[in-house]
Design a protein around this motif. Structure first.
Motif, PDB file in Angstrom:
ATOM      1  N   THR A   9       0.846  -1.205   0.000  1.00 19.96           N
ATOM      2  CA  THR A   9       0.000   0.000   0.000  1.00 19.96           C
ATOM      3  C   THR A   9       0.877   1.248   0.000  1.00 19.96           C
ATOM      4  O   THR A   9       2.034   1.202   0.409  1.00 19.96           O
ATOM      5  CB  THR A   9      -0.879   0.051   1.273  1.00 19.96           C
ATOM      6  OG1 THR A   9      -0.007   0.001   2.403  1.00 19.96           O
ATOM      7  CG2 THR A   9      -1.870  -1.092   1.322  1.00 19.96           C
ATOM      8  N   CYS A  10       0.289   2.353  -0.412  1.00 20.30           N
ATOM      9  CA  CYS A  10       1.009   3.621  -0.382  1.00 20.30           C
ATOM     10  C   CYS A  10       1.254   4.025   1.070  1.00 20.30           C
ATOM     11  O   CYS A  10       0.356   3.977   1.899  1.00 20.30           O
ATOM     12  CB  CYS A  10       0.189   4.694  -1.097  1.00 20.30           C
ATOM     13  SG  CYS A  10       0.861   6.349  -0.840  1.00 20.30           S
ATOM     14  N   ARG A  11       2.478   4.426   1.332  1.00 19.78           N
ATOM     15  CA  ARG A  11       2.889   4.779   2.691  1.00 19.78           C
ATOM     16  C   ARG A  11       2.228   6.079   3.176  1.00 19.78           C
ATOM     17  O   ARG A  11       2.076   6.295   4.363  1.00 19.78           O
ATOM     18  CB  ARG A  11       4.419   4.920   2.694  1.00 19.78           C
ATOM     19  CG  ARG A  11       5.037   5.078   4.028  1.00 19.78           C
ATOM     20  CD  ARG A  11       6.538   4.974   3.925  1.00 19.78           C
ATOM     21  NE  ARG A  11       6.934   3.623   3.595  1.00 19.78           N
ATOM     22  CZ  ARG A  11       7.535   3.277   2.479  1.00 19.78           C
ATOM     23  NH1 ARG A  11       7.838   4.173   1.585  1.00 19.78           N
ATOM     24  NH2 ARG A  11       7.846   2.032   2.275  1.00 19.78           N
ATOM     25  N   ALA A  12       1.833   6.934   2.237  1.00 22.12           N
ATOM     26  CA  ALA A  12       1.257   8.222   2.633  1.00 22.12           C
ATOM     27  C   ALA A  12      -0.266   8.155   2.734  1.00 22.12           C
ATOM     28  O   ALA A  12      -0.845   8.752   3.646  1.00 22.12           O
ATOM     29  CB  ALA A  12       1.664   9.308   1.650  1.00 22.12           C
ATOM     30  N   CYS A  13      -0.944   7.448   1.804  1.00 23.91           N
ATOM     31  CA  CYS A  13      -2.410   7.500   1.799  1.00 23.91           C
ATOM     32  C   CYS A  13      -3.055   6.123   1.887  1.00 23.91           C
ATOM     33  O   CYS A  13      -4.275   6.017   1.883  1.00 23.91           O
ATOM     34  CB  CYS A  13      -2.907   8.257   0.560  1.00 23.91           C
ATOM     35  SG  CYS A  13      -2.835   7.277  -0.950  1.00 23.91           S
ATOM     36  N   LEU A  14      -2.235   5.066   1.945  1.00 19.87           N
ATOM     37  CA  LEU A  14      -2.684   3.677   2.065  1.00 19.87           C
ATOM     38  C   LEU A  14      -3.436   3.139   0.849  1.00 19.87           C
ATOM     39  O   LEU A  14      -4.008   2.050   0.909  1.00 19.87           O
ATOM     40  CB  LEU A  14      -3.521   3.463   3.349  1.00 19.87           C
ATOM     41  CG  LEU A  14      -2.812   3.665   4.683  1.00 19.87           C
ATOM     42  CD1 LEU A  14      -3.655   3.125   5.834  1.00 19.87           C
ATOM     43  CD2 LEU A  14      -1.445   3.004   4.730  1.00 19.87           C
ATOM     44  N   PHE A  52       4.703   4.444  -8.139  1.00 23.97           N
ATOM     45  CA  PHE A  52       4.029   5.737  -8.003  1.00 23.97           C
ATOM     46  C   PHE A  52       2.582   5.533  -7.564  1.00 23.97           C
ATOM     47  O   PHE A  52       1.917   4.616  -8.023  1.00 23.97           O
ATOM     48  CB  PHE A  52       4.077   6.440  -9.367  1.00 23.97           C
ATOM     49  CG  PHE A  52       3.345   7.764  -9.421  1.00 23.97           C
ATOM     50  CD1 PHE A  52       3.766   8.845  -8.653  1.00 23.97           C
ATOM     51  CD2 PHE A  52       2.235   7.920 -10.250  1.00 23.97           C
ATOM     52  CE1 PHE A  52       3.097  10.061  -8.712  1.00 23.97           C
ATOM     53  CE2 PHE A  52       1.568   9.135 -10.314  1.00 23.97           C
ATOM     54  CZ  PHE A  52       1.996  10.211  -9.550  1.00 23.97           C
ATOM     55  N   CYS A  53       2.142   6.393  -6.638  1.00 23.00           N
ATOM     56  CA  CYS A  53       0.746   6.349  -6.196  1.00 23.00           C
ATOM     57  C   CYS A  53      -0.021   7.489  -6.889  1.00 23.00           C
ATOM     58  O   CYS A  53       0.162   8.652  -6.539  1.00 23.00           O
ATOM     59  CB  CYS A  53       0.651   6.512  -4.681  1.00 23.00           C
ATOM     60  SG  CYS A  53      -1.050   6.738  -4.113  1.00 23.00           S
ATOM     61  N   PRO A  54      -0.855   7.158  -7.870  1.00 19.82           N
ATOM     62  CA  PRO A  54      -1.564   8.219  -8.598  1.00 19.82           C
ATOM     63  C   PRO A  54      -2.561   8.971  -7.708  1.00 19.82           C
ATOM     64  O   PRO A  54      -2.932  10.098  -8.029  1.00 19.82           O
ATOM     65  CB  PRO A  54      -2.293   7.486  -9.726  1.00 19.82           C
ATOM     66  CG  PRO A  54      -2.006   6.047  -9.574  1.00 19.82           C
ATOM     67  CD  PRO A  54      -1.162   5.806  -8.372  1.00 19.82           C
ATOM     68  N   LYS A  55      -2.949   8.359  -6.587  1.00 18.60           N
ATOM     69  CA  LYS A  55      -3.939   9.028  -5.738  1.00 18.60           C
ATOM     70  C   LYS A  55      -3.350  10.241  -5.007  1.00 18.60           C
ATOM     71  O   LYS A  55      -3.951  11.309  -4.983  1.00 18.60           O
ATOM     72  CB  LYS A  55      -4.505   8.024  -4.724  1.00 18.60           C
ATOM     73  CG  LYS A  55      -5.692   8.566  -3.974  1.00 18.60           C
ATOM     74  CD  LYS A  55      -6.339   7.519  -3.102  1.00 18.60           C
ATOM     75  CE  LYS A  55      -7.234   8.189  -2.078  1.00 18.60           C
ATOM     76  NZ  LYS A  55      -7.334   7.375  -0.865  1.00 18.60           N
ATOM     77  N   CYS A  56      -2.134  10.076  -4.417  1.00 19.23           N
ATOM     78  CA  CYS A  56      -1.590  11.197  -3.620  1.00 19.23           C
ATOM     79  C   CYS A  56      -0.251  11.711  -4.154  1.00 19.23           C
ATOM     80  O   CYS A  56       0.333  12.618  -3.573  1.00 19.23           O
ATOM     81  CB  CYS A  56      -1.453  10.778  -2.159  1.00 19.23           C
ATOM     82  SG  CYS A  56      -0.034   9.738  -1.828  1.00 19.23           S
ATOM     83  N   THR A  57       0.284  11.102  -5.218  1.00 16.38           N
ATOM     84  CA  THR A  57       1.568  11.422  -5.874  1.00 16.38           C
ATOM     85  C   THR A  57       2.815  10.973  -5.094  1.00 16.38           C
ATOM     86  O   THR A  57       3.917  11.413  -5.387  1.00 16.38           O
ATOM     87  CB  THR A  57       1.748  12.922  -6.262  1.00 16.38           C
ATOM     88  OG1 THR A  57       2.211  13.654  -5.129  1.00 16.38           O
ATOM     89  CG2 THR A  57       0.485  13.554  -6.815  1.00 16.38           C
ATOM     90  N   MET A  58       2.652  10.109  -4.122  1.00 15.27           N
ATOM     91  CA  MET A  58       3.822   9.573  -3.412  1.00 15.27           C
ATOM     92  C   MET A  58       4.593   8.644  -4.348  1.00 15.27           C
ATOM     93  O   MET A  58       4.000   7.860  -5.080  1.00 15.27           O
ATOM     94  CB  MET A  58       3.336   8.782  -2.193  1.00 15.27           C
ATOM     95  CG  MET A  58       4.453   8.198  -1.376  1.00 15.27           C
ATOM     96  SD  MET A  58       5.173   9.480  -0.350  1.00 15.27           S
ATOM     97  CE  MET A  58       5.624   8.519   1.076  1.00 15.27           C
ATOM     98  N   MET A  59       5.941   8.756  -4.305  1.00 18.64           N
ATOM     99  CA  MET A  59       6.800   7.806  -5.024  1.00 18.64           C
ATOM    100  C   MET A  59       7.511   6.988  -3.970  1.00 18.64           C
ATOM    101  O   MET A  59       8.022   7.542  -2.993  1.00 18.64           O
ATOM    102  CB  MET A  59       7.805   8.573  -5.876  1.00 18.64           C
ATOM    103  CG  MET A  59       8.664   7.689  -6.754  1.00 18.64           C
ATOM    104  SD  MET A  59       7.761   7.002  -8.138  1.00 18.64           S
ATOM    105  CE  MET A  59       7.952   8.329  -9.306  1.00 18.64           C
TER     106      MET A  59
END
Ligand code: TMP
Ligand code: ZN
Length: 409
Positions: A9-14, A52-59
């Protein structure tokens, strides 16, 4: 935890939707410099790739190496780089002028390393470092900077509050990108901060990675490549807010966030949000172009080095930062290509770079065994280094700057 695990999962927004962007192959740990005896053994290698997380832009990295392996014994010393000392001393002055009002105020630094920043603050307020690496924490303590040897977490934050009270300032420089469980750290920050306190965190900026920066900033220690957009999503998860932001010229371009329990985003926050959008940082296509650019650097650098070696030129590496190892191993450069790497960190001398197995020597070697070319692995300090090495350059040593485009100066 086993040695390595895949992040789902994305570390910033899950978010569960993560898109693979670039793979740099399987690589050893970038700071695992080897002794001569260790050369006999095969090194452990781990996948090195970003998503890349397209939801919050975290790489972020696709795989997470157990931090106990990465950080228990650490070769990186802030005080080894003169430009870094200057950067942190200027930062200390700013903290002191903007946020410290009495000598009783507490500044806590997460990832305090050898105490370079806190030692510049310790005469104006109370300071406390937190760092898991025993060898570097010892150096900080010797400089008079009290240091807790631990990974910062909500639990550690609670212990600090009990003993020392709340902090007016929490600083974290180039360390938040090392941490997998960011919710735990952000909840800890929330716990430790005083009501009006500020969390100042500095990290390499994603906009620099894909723009003027280098892909060599990608290594196993750097789990996250932050944008303002992603950190706003992350701060909201622990009920905090990004109140200010600044792009600072260190490690290419870093991003310095001010995060608080309450407040309103400054004009600079609004402006950088717009800038990130105009740079295409919310669009996946932007990162695809970046991946193509990286592949091009590999081909060009490899071709150049092969050509110079055919002409019997002697080439060395200049600086042995962790990122240099990503570059050397991705491009496929070894001791057959570079005679040695010069570095100012005594701890690294007579050790070998992981993967490439090139020996690290003291900088004095540059005049003893003068090369024709020096591949500038510490390209982030190009300006300072080119000025410092004026004499070598007049003697004919040329510098190869590898990123963002290969060039010779
Ligand atoms: P850093 O980019 O992570 O600060 O690492 C810089 C590395 O480069 C560190 O090992 C020290 C080395 N270095 C030199 O060898 N010569 C120099 O002039 C500078 C600025 C750094
Ligand atoms: Zn996300």
């Amino acid at each position: 935890m086993s040695t390595i695990h895949k992040r789902k999962t994305c570390r910033a927004c899950l978010s569960k939707k993560l898109l693979p962007i670039l793979s740099l192959g399987k690589q050893p740990l970038a700071n695992a410099f080897l002794t001569k005896a260790q050369l006999k053994k095969r090194e452990a290698t781990f996948p090195l790739a970003i998503e890349f997380c397209p939801k919050c832009t975290m790489m972020q990295l696709s795989h997470v190496v157990d931090p106990a392996i990465l950080f228990a014994n650490y070769h990186y010393l802030t005080s080894a780089s003169a430009p870094l000392i200057a950067h942190f001393h200027a930062f200390a002055e700013k903290i002191s002028a903007s946020y410290i009002s009495t000598k009783e105020d507490l500044v806590v630094e997460i990832g305090s390393n050898d105490g370079t920043l806190l030692s510049a603050l310790k005469d104006s307020c109370r300071v406390l470092g937190v760092d898991p690496a025993k060898n570097v924490a010892k150096r900080a303590q010797a400089m008079g900077v009290p240091t807790v040897t631990a990974f910062f977490s909500e639990k550690v934050a609670r212990q600090i509050v009990k003993k020392e009270g709340n902090a007016q300032v929490i600083v974290a420089n180039n360390v938040i990108a090392h941490i997998d469980d960011l919710d735990d750290v952000f909840m800890g920050v929330r716990e430790l901060l005083s009501g009006s306190g500020v969390f100042l965190f500095e990290a390499h900026w994603l906009g620099n990675l894909i723009g003027k920066g280098g892909f060599d900033q990608i290594y196993h220690e750097h789990l996250s490549y932050f944008s303002l957009h992603a950190v706003q999503a992350l701060a909201a998860r622990s009920d905090m807010i990004v109140t200010d932001v600044e792009i600072v010229p260190i490690h290419g371009e870093s991003i310095r966030f001010a995060i608080q329990k309450s407040g309103v985003p400054s004009k600079r926050v609004l402006a950088l949000r717009k800038k990130e959008i105009s740079l295409g940082m919310k669009r996946t296509a932007t990162y695809r172009v970046f991946a193509q650019k990286v592949a091009r650097v590999r081909t060009e650098l490899r071709t150049l080095i092969d050509k110079l070696l055919k002409q019997k030129k002697m080439i060395v590496g200049y600086g042995a930062p962790a990122k240099g190892n990503t570059l050397l191993n991705y491009v496929g450069l070894t001791a057959q290509h570079l005679a040695y790497i010069s570095d100012t960190t005594p701890l690294k001398w007579n050790h070998y770079a992981p993967g490439s197995r090139i020996i690290i020597r003291e900088p004095a070697m540059l005049s003893i065994e003068q090369p024709d070319y020096a591949l500038l692995l510490s390209w982030n300090y190009a300006k300072e280094i080119l000025a410092k090495e004026k004499e070598l350059r007049t003697k004919g040593v040329k510098f190869i700057i590898p990123v963002p485009e290969v060039r010779i100066v």
